[in-house]
Design a protein around this motif. Structure first.
Motif, mmCIF file in Angstrom:
data_model
loop_
_atom_site.group_PDB
_atom_site.id
_atom_site.type_symbol
_atom_site.label_atom_id
_atom_site.label_comp_id
_atom_site.label_asym_id
_atom_site.label_seq_id
_atom_site.Cartn_x
_atom_site.Cartn_y
_atom_site.Cartn_z
ATOM 1 N N GLU A 31 -21.135 -7.117 66.153
ATOM 2 C CA GLU A 31 -20.884 -7.646 64.816
ATOM 3 C C GLU A 31 -20.614 -6.489 63.863
ATOM 4 N N GLY A 32 -19.549 -6.588 63.107
ATOM 5 C CA GLY A 32 -19.218 -5.544 62.139
ATOM 6 C C GLY A 32 -20.015 -5.710 60.850
ATOM 7 N N PHE A 33 -20.164 -4.615 60.132
ATOM 8 C CA PHE A 33 -20.799 -4.683 58.817
ATOM 9 C C PHE A 33 -20.070 -3.730 57.866
ATOM 10 N N VAL A 52 -27.505 0.122 66.580
ATOM 11 C CA VAL A 52 -26.329 0.631 65.878
ATOM 12 C C VAL A 52 -25.328 1.155 66.903
ATOM 13 N N LYS A 53 -24.119 0.632 66.867
ATOM 14 C CA LYS A 53 -23.059 1.119 67.750
ATOM 15 C C LYS A 53 -22.187 2.138 67.027
ATOM 16 N N THR A 75 -28.513 5.827 63.174
ATOM 17 C CA THR A 75 -27.149 6.120 63.599
ATOM 18 C C THR A 75 -26.924 5.560 65.005
ATOM 19 N N SER A 76 -25.774 5.855 65.576
ATOM 20 C CA SER A 76 -25.383 5.293 66.871
ATOM 21 C C SER A 76 -26.473 5.462 67.930
ATOM 22 N N GLY A 77 -26.843 4.347 68.565
ATOM 23 C CA GLY A 77 -27.853 4.350 69.609
ATOM 24 C C GLY A 77 -29.250 4.027 69.130
ATOM 25 N N ASP A 78 -29.472 4.028 67.815
ATOM 26 C CA ASP A 78 -30.802 3.721 67.277
ATOM 27 C C ASP A 78 -31.047 2.221 67.301
ATOM 28 N N LYS A 105 -26.181 -7.023 68.754
ATOM 29 C CA LYS A 105 -27.272 -7.936 68.428
ATOM 30 C C LYS A 105 -27.728 -8.696 69.672
ATOM 31 N N LEU A 106 -29.055 -8.790 69.810
ATOM 32 C CA LEU A 106 -29.656 -9.569 70.892
ATOM 33 C C LEU A 106 -30.655 -10.524 70.258
#
Length: 228
Positions: A31-33, A52-53, A75-78, A105-106
């Motif tokens: 999902e984008g933000f 976060v991707k 950041t990415s991976g968090d 998202k899960l």
């Protein structure tokens, strides 16, 4: 980085086999933000675990006086929201985009099902929570009693480690950080933060270059050392 690669590098799923991670990957949705968009707010029911991707997300809490305080930058991976999804309580902080980005998202239902099939994930979560608690306690200990100049120095060094890239003479932050962001991270007024950053700029400790902040981490560390 694609979804599967990102999940492989996430501590949460480090004990799973490649085949199991592929199954987990299929359960996540992207999902984008946008900048300033809320992913969830403090007190909301924990419907989603997020990772976060792309992009950057700030975690914000409200002080008793109503002031917003940035407690972390992700950041990415968090992983975001795992505490609430794990224990069933409401989200303890608000997640807000600092720019355009993408999250994975899960749903809570799928996450609980995963925990039942792979108890090792729960162990990783407990370990991750322990590390975050230790880090939070260290920050609280470091900031307690420090003058504003010291608190701002600590936050800038933390940002340099988290979202900085090494360049000649120091570190360049890879995301735009405003004076208000820094004030919200140290619990200071915007006016005091601007004055302190302006002095650092005059001394060449920080510079604004094309919308990004350069930090001379060695000189900043020396300022903190001199305050001891």
């Amino acid at each position: 980085m694609d979804k599967l690669q990102l999940l492989k590098g996430t501590t949460l799923f480090s004990t799973l086999s490649p085949q199991e991670i592929a199954v987990v990957s299929s359960l996540f949705t992207e999902e984008g933000f946008e900048k300033d968009q809320y992913l969830f707010t403090e007190g909301d029911p924990p419907d989603w675990l997020c990772i976060v991707k792309e992009g950057t997300v700030k975690m914000v809490r409200q002080s008793p006086s109503g002031r917003e305080i940035i407690i972390a930058i992700m950041t990415s991976g968090d992983v975001i929201g795992e505490v609430a999804v794990f224990d069933g309580g409401p989200y303890p902080a608000t997640a807000q985009g600092m720019g355009d980005g993408v999250i994975l998202k899960l749903s809570k239902k799928e996450f609980v099902s995963l925990l039942k099939r792979h108890p090792s994930i729960a162990i990783e979560i407990i370990g991750d929570l322990g590390r975050k608690l230790r880090a939070a306690l260290n920050v609280a200990r470091e900031l307690r009693g420090e003058r504003v100049e010291g608190r701002i120095s600590m936050v800038l060094l933390k940002l340099a480690r988290k979202v900085g890239t090494a360049v000649e003479g120091g570190v360049m932050l890879t995301i735009p950080i405003t004076r208000q962001d820094i004030a919200d991270m140290v619990g200071s007024t915007i006016e005091t933060t601007i004055r302190t950053i302006s002095r650092f700029k005059k001394e060449g400790i920080v510079k604004d270059i094309k919308g990004r902040m350069f930090i001379d981490v060695k000189r900043l560390a020396n300022i903190l050392k001199d305050m001891e």
